[in-house]
Design an enzyme around this catalytic site. Structure first.
Site, PDB file in Angstrom:
ATOM      1  N   GLY A  83       0.802  -1.204   0.000  1.00  0.00           N
ATOM      2  CA  GLY A  83       0.000   0.000   0.000  1.00  0.00           C
ATOM      3  C   GLY A  83       0.839   1.258   0.000  1.00  0.00           C
ATOM      4  N   SER A  84       0.280   2.352   0.513  1.00  0.00           N
ATOM      5  CA  SER A  84       0.938   3.648   0.465  1.00  0.00           C
ATOM      6  C   SER A  84       0.108   4.668   1.222  1.00  0.00           C
ATOM      7  CB  SER A  84       1.099   4.124  -0.987  1.00  0.00           C
ATOM      8  OG  SER A  84       1.683   3.134  -1.796  1.00  0.00           O
TER       9      SER A  84
END
Length: 811
Positions: A255-256
């Protein structure tokens, strides 16, 4: 009597006329090696100015030459990764590395070389990429020129330089013979990492059921697979939702984070952006930094996944953007009712069709160095590859089988999409160019511009499956998948009719949702995303009414999302965000779950009930952060990784009217205390002192890096925005938590009041892969010290930071 599952599938379908037998013949093997080019080499001319930390600034007068410089620069820093990408794209890993060795791309693929090669070889046999290159779903002329130049640049570097990186310096299969087709197959495989890539093993290993392997789930659920809506509800309660989501590539640490501050809330009156993609530090999907310029026409900088000639995350003089992995599904499974336990299946047209069996021959290196041919088979329907995955309720059983239609398998528009985004003049223009490209594969976009507008959008590639169509087409097991994981399992009998993906007039191509059906918002205050669904782009705005295949609404947020939003909420309570305060959030290292659990002294109460006085004294004195100097972080991480979930953990459940502050209220009952005891025992059993500083335990784990202390920690459970993890680390494996995943290309881009751009960046694992390079861990050291690189953006800044210049002319 026909089984209830068969009757349920038939009831969801059209009435069928008399059946006739029809089915395509299987395809034979073909050579996956690249064909030699018959075109004369194109002349290229590019200049690479390399500044501190090995950052290349590439200038050229045409797209092919720009790609040429990019390929040469990337080969200089990452030749082993590039060569491995080409080898994978050719389907030749087994030929040179052996069939049983495992290929781990660090994101979704964890398979043997033979499994990977069988899949890729069939792509070659079907000429998938070649067909797309010649289609409206293929690239433009300038994108093809960049890719062609990129491979020419790689080849030139290999002709002129000796490989010194020990990871591949002795590999005689690395030659200056990369082709543009190699790279396009590499791009195509990257498109699939959130879809077919998750099912590669299940595709290659798919076979009709046998008595020994009937294709039925063995998950400890004491119920037959459901055949009615009522049975689905009962069955769903026994399914491990977390495990199922993770198996689909959802709800894991891939993710981020990205936060964009608009002009109304920034001290500059213009846009500010903080982006931090959480990606592997080892393996295929690493970033490399670059700055691409065609004077007077194109000027963009940032980071590219190795193997991409264009900037994927970055900025220009007008707009900056980052990406976060989206919750949308890129595929839908279709369930086909079989006639007998084999490949014959029913269709609504009145025909019996036969799944196509495709054979591939793979050359496999043997222990004595000789080559042997191994034959594998794969199965396909017109919708896509057949899978055999009982653990995901999609096994090939005596009654039915499943095939995957993959929206990202139907285009080669990714390079064009990113290339056009580099030309954007505002946040709105960025989105318009992204939509016209139609190739944003699996990520959200968050952006900020010099005008002070900010954007959040999930305008990625999503199958055109509306809620109405999904509800019309769900099979009973398909409803189970949707109930538990949000993935609609559709009726294969109607795959070419009522259950065929739809089309929007504003979409780049048929089969995907158009921009009007995808969530987006442009504002002047602020927006963010941290991999939860589109529903909460800030603390006030709610985006609702979209197809559930994109993500959930009115659903709980992770602690990481809550932390990222809380940083902004807390800052705006005392003043506007400044460039310094926004980038400061990156290393603030607050742990949101701890903040919530400590309310009312509940966390200390849970610990005290274990009787572990020494550990509890440390946890009570802990500063609640994941700084390298923090003492007690490891105890808290061990606890949240073992703690129960939902109402077993929280006394105040999730409330969709208050998603940033619920759930809350840590319970202090037996199950929670048991998790705390198990956490303390785990730390003790690991031989780790309770009072150890976090930076002595959590260290860099990428190849060649010394054990530098690393801050941050567990993302979704603990609530670290600076999320890092240990996944197959390449070094310092004797340490408690060697980091090989998480914060990667971090960028803090500010549009200042005077109109200038201030860009601060960090590539956490550094630009060069060869451990002997001075640029192998220099930025890792800066990351450890919580320092930033001032990215040279203007010509004057580049000149001031210049290390050397490489002039390239030729082919």
């Amino acid at each position: 009597m026909r089984s209830p599952r068969v009757l349920a599938l038939l009831a969801a379908s059209l009435a069928l006329p008399a059946l006739a037998l029809a089915g395509p013949a299987g395809a034979g093997p073909a050579d996956a090696s690249p064909s030699p080019s018959v075109e004369a080499p194109a002349p290229y001319d590019a200049t690479i100015r390399i500044t501190a930390h090995g950052i290349p600034h590439i200038t050229a007068s045409d797209w092919g030459s720009l790609g040429y410089g990019s390929g040469y620069a990337t080969a200089s820093s990452s030749i082993c990764n590039l060569a491995d990408t080409v080898l994978t794209a050719r389907g030749q890993r087994s030929r040179y590395l052996g069939g049983e060795e495992r290929y781990r791309d660090g994101v979704s693929l964890d398979a043997t070389n033979l499994q990977v090669d069988a899949f890729v070889t069939d792509l070659h046999n079907r000429k998938v990429v070649e067909t797309l290159l010649a289609s409206p779903a293929g690239p433009t002329t300038r994108a093809r020129a960049m890719v062609k130049g990129y491979t020419a640049g790689i080849n030139r570097w290999l002709r002129e330089n000796e490989i010194t990186d020990p990871a591949c310096r002795d590999e005689d299969w690395i030659k200056p013979d990369a082709t543009e087709l190699d790279l396009w197959y590499g791009v195509y495989m990257a498109n699939l990492i959130a879809s077919s890539g998750n099912f590669l093993k299940e595709i290659v290993e798919a076979d009709p059921p046998t008595l020994d392997d009937p294709g039925l789930p063995d998950l400890g659920i004491d119920l037959p697979l459901p055949t009615t809506k009522e049975e689905v509800a009962a069955y769903a309660k026994q399914v491990d939702k977390q495990a199922l989501l993770e198996s689909f590539g959802q709800d894991d640490d891939f993710g981020s984070n990205a936060t964009a501050i608009g002009g109304d809330k920034s001290s500059t009156g213009r846009g500010l952006l903080l982006g931090n993609p959480h990606f592997p530090w080892v393996g295929r999907y690493k970033f490399t930094q670059q700055h691409l310029t065609i004077p007077g026409r194109y000027d963009v900088a940032g980071a590219s996944l190795i193997g991409s000639p264009v900037v994927n995350i970055g900025w220009n003089k007008d707009v900056a953007w980052s990406h976060t992995v989206s919750t949308a599904y890129r595929f839908t499974p279709y369930e086909y009712l079989t006639v007998g336990p084999g490949p014959l299946y029913l269709t609504a047209s009145g025909l019996l069709r036969k799944a196509e069996r495709r054979f591939v021959d793979v050359q496999v290196k043997q222990a004595d160095g000789s080559l042997a041919t191994v034959r594998e088979d794969l199965w396909r329907t017109p919708q896509g590859y057949v899978i055999d995955s009982p653990s995901q309720f999609m096994g090939w059983s005596p009654l039915s089988f499943w095939a995957i239609r993959d929206a990202n398998a139907e285009h080669l528009r990714t390079i064009d999409t990113f290339l056009a985004m580099g030309e954007a003049t505002s946040s709105r223009d960025l989105l318009a160019k992204q939509d016209a490209g139609g190739g944003m594969p699996w990520v959200n976009t968050t952006a900020a511009d010099r005008r002070g507008e900010v954007l959040y959008a999930d305008h990625s590639v999503v199958p055109h499956v509306t809620n109405a169509m999904a509800n019309r087409c769900l099979t009973p097991v398909g409803l189970l998948l949707k109930t538990v994981a949000g993935l609609p399992g559709l009726n294969g009998l109607l795959a070419d009719g009522l259950c065929r993906w739809g089309t929007d007039a504003d979409a780049q191509r048929a089969g995907i949702l158009g921009p009007a059906k995808l969530p987006a918002v442009v504002r002047r205050d602020w927006v963010m995303n941290a991999n939860d669904s589109y529903w909460t782009p800030n603390d006030k705005v709610r985006l609702e009414g979209y197809a559930t295949i994109i993500g959930c609404e009115k659903c709980a947020r992770t602690m990481r999302t809550r932390m990222v939003q809380q940083y902004v909420v807390d800052r705006l309570a005392v003043g506007k965000e400044t460039p310094a305060t926004l980038r400061g959030h990156e290393f603030e290292n607050r742990v949101r779950a701890a903040e919530v659990m400590r309310a009312g002294g509940k966390l200390d109460e849970v610990c005290a009930r274990t009787g572990e006085t020494e550990a509890c004294a440390v946890l009570k004195a802990w500063d609640g952060h994941s700084d390298t100097t923090s003492v007690g972080t490891h105890l808290f991480e061990a606890f949240v990784e073992r703690a129960p979930t939902g109402t077993n953990l929280w006394s105040v459940p999730f409330d969709p009217k208050d998603p940033l502050n619920t759930p809350r209220g840590l319970k202090t009952g037996t199950a929670v205390v048991k998790a705390m005891q198990e956490a303390i025992d785990a730390v003790r059993d690991a031989g780790v002192p309770f009072d150890a500083a976090w930076g002595t335990l959590q260290v860099a784990g990428d190849r060649g890096a010394p054990p530098l202390p690393i801050s941050g920690g567990n993302g979704d459970l603990a609530g670290n925005a600076n999320a890092v993890a240990s996944r197959n680390p390449a070094s310092n494996t004797d340490r408690y938590k060697p980091i090989s995943y998480g914060s990667s290309h971090i960028q803090a881009v500010s549009y200042l009041a005077d109109g200038s751009v201030d860009a601060r960046t960090l590539l956490t694992y550094s630009q060069y892969e060869d451990p002997a390079s001075p640029w192998s861990w220099d930025q890792t050291k800066l990351y450890s010290q919580e320092q930033w690189v001032r990215f040279p953006w203007t010509s004057a800044q580049i000149d001031a930071a210049l290390v050397r210049t490489v002039s390239l002319a030729g082919s």
